[in-house]
Design a protein around this motif. Structure first.
Motif, mmCIF file in Angstrom:
data_model
loop_
_atom_site.group_PDB
_atom_site.id
_atom_site.type_symbol
_atom_site.label_atom_id
_atom_site.label_comp_id
_atom_site.label_asym_id
_atom_site.label_seq_id
_atom_site.Cartn_x
_atom_site.Cartn_y
_atom_site.Cartn_z
ATOM 1 N N SER A 52 0.822 -1.204 0.000
ATOM 2 C CA SER A 52 0.000 0.000 0.000
ATOM 3 C C SER A 52 0.862 1.263 0.000
ATOM 4 O O SER A 52 0.542 2.251 -0.662
ATOM 5 C CB SER A 52 -0.926 0.028 1.217
ATOM 6 N N GLN A 55 2.257 1.753 -3.445
ATOM 7 C CA GLN A 55 1.214 2.254 -4.334
ATOM 8 C C GLN A 55 0.985 3.755 -4.114
ATOM 9 O O GLN A 55 0.854 4.517 -5.073
ATOM 10 C CB GLN A 55 -0.074 1.470 -4.094
ATOM 11 N N ALA A 56 0.951 4.190 -2.866
ATOM 12 C CA ALA A 56 0.755 5.611 -2.569
ATOM 13 C C ALA A 56 1.951 6.435 -3.049
ATOM 14 O O ALA A 56 1.780 7.528 -3.590
ATOM 15 C CB ALA A 56 0.535 5.810 -1.070
ATOM 16 N N SER A 59 1.777 6.765 -6.778
ATOM 17 C CA SER A 59 0.753 7.746 -7.135
ATOM 18 C C SER A 59 1.282 9.175 -6.937
ATOM 19 O O SER A 59 1.055 10.054 -7.775
ATOM 20 C CB SER A 59 -0.492 7.512 -6.283
ATOM 21 N N HIS A 152 -0.758 14.596 0.669
ATOM 22 C CA HIS A 152 -1.961 13.826 1.029
ATOM 23 C C HIS A 152 -1.778 12.349 0.688
ATOM 24 O O HIS A 152 -2.421 11.495 1.292
ATOM 25 C CB HIS A 152 -3.201 14.403 0.348
ATOM 26 N N HIS A 153 -0.889 12.034 -0.230
ATOM 27 C CA HIS A 153 -0.618 10.636 -0.571
ATOM 28 C C HIS A 153 -0.056 9.892 0.650
ATOM 29 O O HIS A 153 -0.319 8.704 0.826
ATOM 30 C CB HIS A 153 0.384 10.548 -1.733
ATOM 31 N N CYS A 154 0.717 10.595 1.460
ATOM 32 C CA CYS A 154 1.287 9.997 2.664
ATOM 33 C C CYS A 154 0.174 9.620 3.641
ATOM 34 O O CYS A 154 0.217 8.545 4.244
ATOM 35 C CB CYS A 154 2.274 10.956 3.318
ATOM 36 N N MET A 155 -0.795 10.490 3.785
ATOM 37 C CA MET A 155 -1.900 10.192 4.701
ATOM 38 C C MET A 155 -2.634 8.930 4.241
ATOM 39 O O MET A 155 -3.040 8.113 5.053
ATOM 40 C CB MET A 155 -2.878 11.375 4.765
ATOM 41 N N GLU A 156 -2.785 8.770 2.914
ATOM 42 C CA GLU A 156 -3.409 7.562 2.381
ATOM 43 C C GLU A 156 -2.585 6.328 2.746
ATOM 44 O O GLU A 156 -3.121 5.285 3.097
ATOM 45 C CB GLU A 156 -3.552 7.664 0.863
ATOM 46 N N ALA A 157 -1.271 6.458 2.629
ATOM 47 C CA ALA A 157 -0.394 5.330 2.937
ATOM 48 C C ALA A 157 -0.477 4.954 4.412
ATOM 49 O O ALA A 157 -0.522 3.773 4.757
ATOM 50 C CB ALA A 157 1.055 5.664 2.573
ATOM 51 N N LYS A 159 -2.978 5.394 6.442
ATOM 52 C CA LYS A 159 -4.271 4.726 6.680
ATOM 53 C C LYS A 159 -4.237 3.278 6.221
ATOM 54 O O LYS A 159 -4.870 2.413 6.807
ATOM 55 C CB LYS A 159 -5.386 5.477 5.962
ATOM 56 N N ALA A 160 -3.482 3.022 5.150
ATOM 57 C CA ALA A 160 -3.448 1.679 4.562
ATOM 58 C C ALA A 160 -2.530 0.713 5.308
ATOM 59 O O ALA A 160 -2.644 -0.500 5.144
ATOM 60 C CB ALA A 160 -3.025 1.758 3.096
#
Length: 161
Positions: A52, A55-56, A59, A152-157, A159-160
């Motif tokens: 994950s 992937q982040a 992205s 914001h991609h880091c925040m997604e990572a 969370k994942a």
């Protein structure tokens, strides 16, 4: 409670409280970069070893038009575990995709590294791309990764994880 705030409608006060909670959580998460199992997202290696996270990061790099560095690093990882009978074909593919000055995804390597790679393309070995791969890793770790941590991609990572 302050007199000034008491005159505001309760819906505004509730929204302000929600925003304060979200902002404090975001600030805490951003500064610590904690992942659920207690590790920290402070180094590129941890990120690249997590599906994950990878992937982040991909992205994020795509959004910055610099995905070629990650793609090169991943190609080198794959190359390093290939049987020797497949190395020459894969080395040629990596060279034409990332190293050649006219490559569609040319990575930023110094002239010395580029020339050294060209000189060994006829007889590649498992370590052929190690120096170039390390250079690109260092570039990502010092340049792209710190910017990723602020995105914001880091925040997604996180969370994942």
């Amino acid at each position: 409670m302050c007199k000034g705030l008491s005159s505001l409608p309760s819906s505004c006060l509730e929204k302000a409280k929600e925003m304060r909670v979200k902002l404090s959580h975001l600030a805490e998460t951003h500064h610590k970069h904690k992942v659920q199992d207690g590790r920290t997202l402070q180094d590129l290696e941890t990120l690249l070893n997590n599906k994950s996270g990878l992937q982040a990061f991909r992205s994020f790099l795509r959004s910055e038009f610099s995905e070629e560095n990650l793609e090169f690093w991943l190609a080198c990882e794959d190359y390093g575990v290939l049987p020797s009978n497949l190395q020459k074909t894969k080395a040629s593919s990596i060279y034409s995709q990332f190293i050649n000055p006219d490559a569609p995804q040319e990575v930023n390597l110094d002239a010395e590294t580029r020339e050294a790679l060209l000189s060994v393309m006829d007889s590649p070995c498992a370590d052929t791309f190690k120096r170039a791969q390390q250079g690109i890793y260092t570039l990502m770790a010092k340049d792209s990764f710190p910017r990723f941590l602020r995105s914001h991609h880091c925040m997604e990572a996180i969370k994942a994880f």
